[in-house]
Design a protein around this motif. Structure first.
Motif, mmCIF file in Angstrom:
data_model
loop_
_atom_site.group_PDB
_atom_site.id
_atom_site.type_symbol
_atom_site.label_atom_id
_atom_site.label_comp_id
_atom_site.label_asym_id
_atom_site.label_seq_id
_atom_site.Cartn_x
_atom_site.Cartn_y
_atom_site.Cartn_z
ATOM 1 N N LEU A 87 0.826 -1.210 0.000
ATOM 2 C CA LEU A 87 0.000 0.000 0.000
ATOM 3 C C LEU A 87 0.862 1.263 0.000
ATOM 4 C CD1 LEU A 87 -2.848 -1.042 2.460
ATOM 5 C CD2 LEU A 87 -3.096 -0.493 0.022
ATOM 6 N N VAL A 88 1.917 1.253 0.796
ATOM 7 C CA VAL A 88 2.836 2.393 0.807
ATOM 8 C C VAL A 88 3.461 2.566 -0.577
ATOM 9 C CG1 VAL A 88 5.021 3.274 1.748
ATOM 10 C CG2 VAL A 88 3.317 2.254 3.273
ATOM 11 N N GLY A 89 3.897 1.456 -1.169
ATOM 12 C CA GLY A 89 4.478 1.506 -2.507
ATOM 13 C C GLY A 89 3.479 1.980 -3.545
ATOM 14 N N LEU A 90 2.227 1.535 -3.420
ATOM 15 C CA LEU A 90 1.181 1.955 -4.360
ATOM 16 C C LEU A 90 0.961 3.459 -4.297
ATOM 17 C CD1 LEU A 90 -1.103 1.274 -6.383
ATOM 18 C CD2 LEU A 90 -2.601 0.938 -4.384
ATOM 19 N N VAL A 91 0.862 3.992 -3.094
ATOM 20 C CA VAL A 91 0.680 5.438 -2.931
ATOM 21 C C VAL A 91 1.867 6.187 -3.542
ATOM 22 C CG1 VAL A 91 0.560 7.318 -1.236
ATOM 23 C CG2 VAL A 91 -0.839 5.263 -0.921
ATOM 24 N N GLY A 92 3.073 5.715 -3.271
ATOM 25 C CA GLY A 92 4.267 6.363 -3.816
ATOM 26 C C GLY A 92 4.317 6.287 -5.333
ATOM 27 N N GLN A 93 3.946 5.139 -5.897
ATOM 28 C CA GLN A 93 3.969 4.998 -7.351
ATOM 29 C C GLN A 93 2.878 5.825 -8.008
ATOM 30 O OE1 GLN A 93 4.094 0.872 -8.423
ATOM 31 N NE2 GLN A 93 6.104 0.590 -7.516
ATOM 32 N N ILE A 94 1.720 5.920 -7.368
ATOM 33 C CA ILE A 94 0.672 6.795 -7.905
ATOM 34 C C ILE A 94 1.183 8.228 -7.933
ATOM 35 C CG2 ILE A 94 -1.588 7.810 -7.387
ATOM 36 C CD1 ILE A 94 -2.476 4.978 -6.493
ATOM 37 N N LEU A 95 1.831 8.640 -6.869
ATOM 38 C CA LEU A 95 2.409 9.993 -6.848
ATOM 39 C C LEU A 95 3.452 10.162 -7.959
ATOM 40 C CD1 LEU A 95 2.875 10.688 -3.035
ATOM 41 C CD2 LEU A 95 1.329 11.865 -4.608
ATOM 42 N N LEU A 96 4.308 9.170 -8.132
ATOM 43 C CA LEU A 96 5.364 9.261 -9.136
ATOM 44 C C LEU A 96 4.792 9.323 -10.547
ATOM 45 C CD1 LEU A 96 8.367 9.263 -9.898
ATOM 46 C CD2 LEU A 96 8.300 6.762 -9.810
ATOM 47 N N TYR A 97 3.890 8.384 -10.878
ATOM 48 C CA TYR A 97 3.409 8.275 -12.257
ATOM 49 C C TYR A 97 2.256 9.222 -12.593
ATOM 50 C CZ TYR A 97 6.254 4.084 -12.501
ATOM 51 O OH TYR A 97 7.300 3.213 -12.487
ATOM 52 N N GLN A 140 0.783 -0.133 -25.795
ATOM 53 C CA GLN A 140 -0.426 0.329 -25.111
ATOM 54 C C GLN A 140 -0.704 -0.503 -23.861
ATOM 55 O OE1 GLN A 140 -2.042 3.195 -25.906
ATOM 56 N NE2 GLN A 140 -3.061 2.837 -23.944
ATOM 57 N N ALA A 141 -0.505 -1.812 -23.946
ATOM 58 C CA ALA A 141 -0.720 -2.678 -22.784
ATOM 59 C C ALA A 141 0.238 -2.307 -21.654
ATOM 60 C CB ALA A 141 -0.544 -4.142 -23.172
ATOM 61 N N THR A 142 1.466 -2.020 -22.025
ATOM 62 C CA THR A 142 2.449 -1.608 -21.015
ATOM 63 C C THR A 142 2.077 -0.259 -20.432
ATOM 64 O OG1 THR A 142 4.165 -2.824 -22.211
ATOM 65 C CG2 THR A 142 4.905 -1.232 -20.576
ATOM 66 N N LEU A 143 1.684 0.659 -21.295
ATOM 67 C CA LEU A 143 1.305 1.998 -20.848
ATOM 68 C C LEU A 143 0.083 1.945 -19.935
ATOM 69 C CD1 LEU A 143 1.785 5.021 -20.990
ATOM 70 C CD2 LEU A 143 0.424 5.086 -23.085
ATOM 71 N N ASP A 144 -0.856 1.056 -20.223
ATOM 72 C CA ASP A 144 -2.051 0.924 -19.384
ATOM 73 C C ASP A 144 -1.696 0.546 -17.946
ATOM 74 O OD1 ASP A 144 -3.656 1.587 -21.531
ATOM 75 O OD2 ASP A 144 -4.286 -0.480 -21.948
ATOM 76 N N GLY A 145 -0.597 -0.160 -17.768
ATOM 77 C CA GLY A 145 -0.155 -0.536 -16.428
ATOM 78 C C GLY A 145 0.309 0.642 -15.594
ATOM 79 N N PHE A 146 0.616 1.757 -16.233
ATOM 80 C CA PHE A 146 1.084 2.943 -15.520
ATOM 81 C C PHE A 146 -0.039 3.933 -15.228
ATOM 82 C CE2 PHE A 146 4.973 1.478 -17.701
ATOM 83 C CZ PHE A 146 5.760 1.258 -16.585
ATOM 84 N N THR A 147 -1.248 3.651 -15.708
ATOM 85 C CA THR A 147 -2.383 4.513 -15.402
ATOM 86 C C THR A 147 -2.848 4.230 -13.978
ATOM 87 O OG1 THR A 147 -4.020 2.931 -16.194
ATOM 88 C CG2 THR A 147 -3.132 4.515 -17.817
ATOM 89 N N LEU A 148 -3.683 5.112 -13.451
ATOM 90 C CA LEU A 148 -4.199 4.910 -12.101
ATOM 91 C C LEU A 148 -4.980 3.603 -12.021
ATOM 92 C CD1 LEU A 148 -4.604 5.932 -9.237
ATOM 93 C CD2 LEU A 148 -6.580 7.228 -10.051
ATOM 94 N N GLY A 149 -5.842 3.362 -12.992
ATOM 95 C CA GLY A 149 -6.601 2.115 -13.017
ATOM 96 C C GLY A 149 -5.698 0.898 -13.132
ATOM 97 N N GLY A 150 -4.672 1.012 -13.963
ATOM 98 C CA GLY A 150 -3.724 -0.085 -14.129
ATOM 99 C C GLY A 150 -2.955 -0.369 -12.854
ATOM 100 N N GLN A 151 -2.587 0.684 -12.140
ATOM 101 C CA GLN A 151 -1.860 0.501 -10.888
ATOM 102 C C GLN A 151 -2.748 -0.153 -9.829
ATOM 103 O OE1 GLN A 151 -0.540 4.678 -10.754
ATOM 104 N NE2 GLN A 151 1.535 3.879 -10.487
ATOM 105 N N LEU A 152 -4.012 0.267 -9.756
ATOM 106 C CA LEU A 152 -4.937 -0.331 -8.793
ATOM 107 C C LEU A 152 -5.227 -1.789 -9.144
ATOM 108 C CD1 LEU A 152 -7.404 2.657 -8.303
ATOM 109 C CD2 LEU A 152 -5.634 1.865 -6.714
ATOM 110 N N LYS A 153 -5.394 -2.068 -10.433
ATOM 111 C CA LYS A 153 -5.629 -3.441 -10.881
ATOM 112 C C LYS A 153 -4.408 -4.317 -10.553
ATOM 113 C CE LYS A 153 -6.466 -6.082 -15.102
ATOM 114 N NZ LYS A 153 -6.576 -5.991 -16.566
#
Length: 182
Positions: A87-97, A140-153
């Protein structure tokens, strides 16, 4: 006699610590060379540090429990610490990306496709073995992983992986009190 901490309470501090260490490493690598974030070496080093810290904190908790810990307690401790770290990493990565560098996902997706194509060529595949449409789908598949939805998924999927890792760590950290066996 002092009261023993539950696995939940005992895992909070290690989870936060591991998450913050992970974030610090990620941000240091980002500032040095962001393309290293998709490097296999970066992933391998991160995994080694992660496992080392979980085992260290798990052994510390086992010592607090008197030197012995059953598998269930070890699993709970490991899983909770990993989830908190995630969860800490997710918050940090959301901030980064999403906040600090919204273009980073595109840069990393492009680099990832280039790395994949270069690896295919090293294994003898012709440069034109993939069509432009396939390459764009991969990008596009790789890029989708960096979106907010992709990160949550990805975090949702990671919970299953975390459980498997916690099972392994639980088996490593458990220690029976042989004096209780008769």
């Amino acid at each position: 006699m002092e009261e023993q901490q539950s696995p939940l309470k005992a895992a909070i501090q290690p989870g936060l610590t591991i998450g913050l260490v992970s974030l610090a490493i990620t941000f240091i690598v980002y500032f040095i060379d962001s393309s290293m974030l998709i490097s296999g070496w970066f992933g391998l080093i991160a995994i080694v540090i992660f496992f080392t810290l979980i085992i260290y904190f798990g052994r510390q908790y086992r010592s607090e429990l008197g030197g012995f810990m059953d598998f269930g307690t070890a699993f709970q401790f490991s899983f909770i610490a990993i989830v908190i770290s995630g969860l800490v990493g997710l918050v940090g990565q959301i901030l980064l990306y999403q906040v600090i560098d919204p273009t980073l996902g595109q840069v990393l997706a492009d680099q990832s496709v280039e790395n994949t194509l270069a690896m295919m060529e090293r294994f003898g595949a012709p440069a034109d073995s993939m069509g432009a449409e396939q390459i764009e789908e991969m990008r596009q598949a790789t890029l989708d992983g960096f979106t907010l939805g992709g990160q949550l998924k990805a975090f949702g999927i990671a919970l299953v992986v975390y459980a498997i890792i916690a099972l392994i760590l639980g088996a490593i950290l458990k220690k029976k009190d042989k004096s209780l066996e008769y």
